[in-house]
Scaffold this motif. Structure first.
Motif, PDB file in Angstrom:
ATOM      1  N   PRO A   1       0.813  -1.233   0.000  1.00  0.00           N
ATOM      2  CA  PRO A   1       0.000   0.000   0.000  1.00  0.00           C
ATOM      3  C   PRO A   1       0.844   1.280   0.000  1.00  0.00           C
TER       4      PRO A   1
ATOM      5  N   PHE B   1       2.311   1.740  -3.411  1.00  0.00           N
ATOM      6  CA  PHE B   1       1.334   2.156  -4.413  1.00  0.00           C
ATOM      7  C   PHE B   1       0.996   3.633  -4.272  1.00  0.00           C
ATOM      8  N   VAL B   2       0.844   4.118  -3.033  1.00  0.00           N
ATOM      9  CA  VAL B   2       0.549   5.541  -2.825  1.00  0.00           C
ATOM     10  C   VAL B   2       1.741   6.400  -3.239  1.00  0.00           C
TER      11      VAL B   2
ATOM     12  N   PHE C   1       5.127   0.234  -7.437  1.00  0.00           N
ATOM     13  CA  PHE C   1       4.617  -0.108  -6.108  1.00  0.00           C
ATOM     14  C   PHE C   1       5.431  -1.186  -5.416  1.00  0.00           C
TER      15      PHE C   1
ATOM     16  N   LEU D   1       2.934   0.433   6.431  1.00  0.00           N
ATOM     17  CA  LEU D   1       1.488   0.275   6.293  1.00  0.00           C
ATOM     18  C   LEU D   1       0.756   1.286   7.178  1.00  0.00           C
TER      19      LEU D   1
ATOM     20  N   THR E   1       0.798   4.751   5.606  1.00  0.00           N
ATOM     21  CA  THR E   1       0.186   4.920   4.289  1.00  0.00           C
ATOM     22  C   THR E   1      -0.939   5.952   4.260  1.00  0.00           C
TER      23      THR E   1
ATOM     24  N   TRP F   1      -0.866   9.372   1.982  1.00  0.00           N
ATOM     25  CA  TRP F   1      -1.910   9.660   0.994  1.00  0.00           C
ATOM     26  C   TRP F   1      -2.520  11.036   1.233  1.00  0.00           C
TER      27      TRP F   1
END
Length: 217
Positions: free
Chosen positions: A76, A79-80, A86, A136, A139, A143
């Motif tokens: 995660p 990916f952000v 990612f 994690l 995240t 974001w």
């Protein structure tokens, strides 16, 4: 005048903390399936991880938990940070410790701690899995900051991501020290300097790997 009868009694010795017991096989299998259980297993009880390592028939299950946590929990954040790359955060956390795994095996043997290579691998994955779980947790913050920051801000999204990655890796290295501190089968005065030296090597490799992955300049 104080008499022997009125003299204050000597303070009772501090109670000895109970020994940590190894993780049961069922706990390890459950942690491999559920993220919440993996988070508690990896982060909350370093003493139980240290107690599980000598139990040879549970090391494979422990390795599975640590490897899954490293691979899945870091996605995660990756990916952000960069949707097209990612996978890079997972490689950043796992790559340096895997490259330095043989060195930790040698250092352990020098300290008189003869671990099976699978047990040493589990120790190295404690670093990467802890870092991944911390990423994690970071995240949602990454974001939100990325969504609300604009061009020209004094601190941009990439700098904050870098700081979070550094903090996550530092947490992983600290967790390894916590695990080793619970292991009473070695001489800490001899093992700690070598372990710190190994961690410095991991940091140097991680710095170079992050640059090779274009995670920072």
């Amino acid at each position: 005048m104080t008499t022997p009868e009125t003299r204050d009694p000597a303070p009772a010795p501090a109670p000895t903390p109970p020994p940590q017991h190894p993780y049961a096989t069922e706990e390890l299998h459950k942690a491999a399936r559920l993220a919440a259980n993996a988070c508690e297993l990896v982060l909350a009880h370093p003493g139980r991880i240290a107690a599980t390592l000598p139990v040879r028939d549970r090391v494979a299950a422990l390795l599975r938990v640590l490897a899954i946590a490293t691979a899945v929990a870091s996605l995660p954040f990756g990916f952000v940070h960069d949707p097209t790359g990612f996978w890079k955060v997972a490689v950043l956390f796992a790559g340096p410790v895997l490259l330095c795994w043989p060195a930790l095996q040698v250092f352990g043997s020098f300290c008189g701690r003869t671990l099976h290579p699978a047990q040493t691998l589990a120790l190295t994955l404690v670093v990467s899995s802890t870092a991944a779980l911390f990423s994690l947790g970071f995240t949602p913050i990454l974001w939100f900051l990325g969504a609300t920051m604009t061009a020209g801000d004094r601190i941009d999204h990439s700098i904050l991501a870098l700081l979070m990655l550094v903090a996550a890796m530092a947490a992983g290295l600290l967790q390894l020290l916590r695990c080793v501190a619970h292991d009473k089968s070695h001489d800490p005065g001899r093992a700690l300097p070598l372990l710190v030296a190994w961690q410095i090597v991991v940091v140097l490799v991680a710095m170079r790997m992050g640059r090779a992955l274009h995670l920072w300049p």
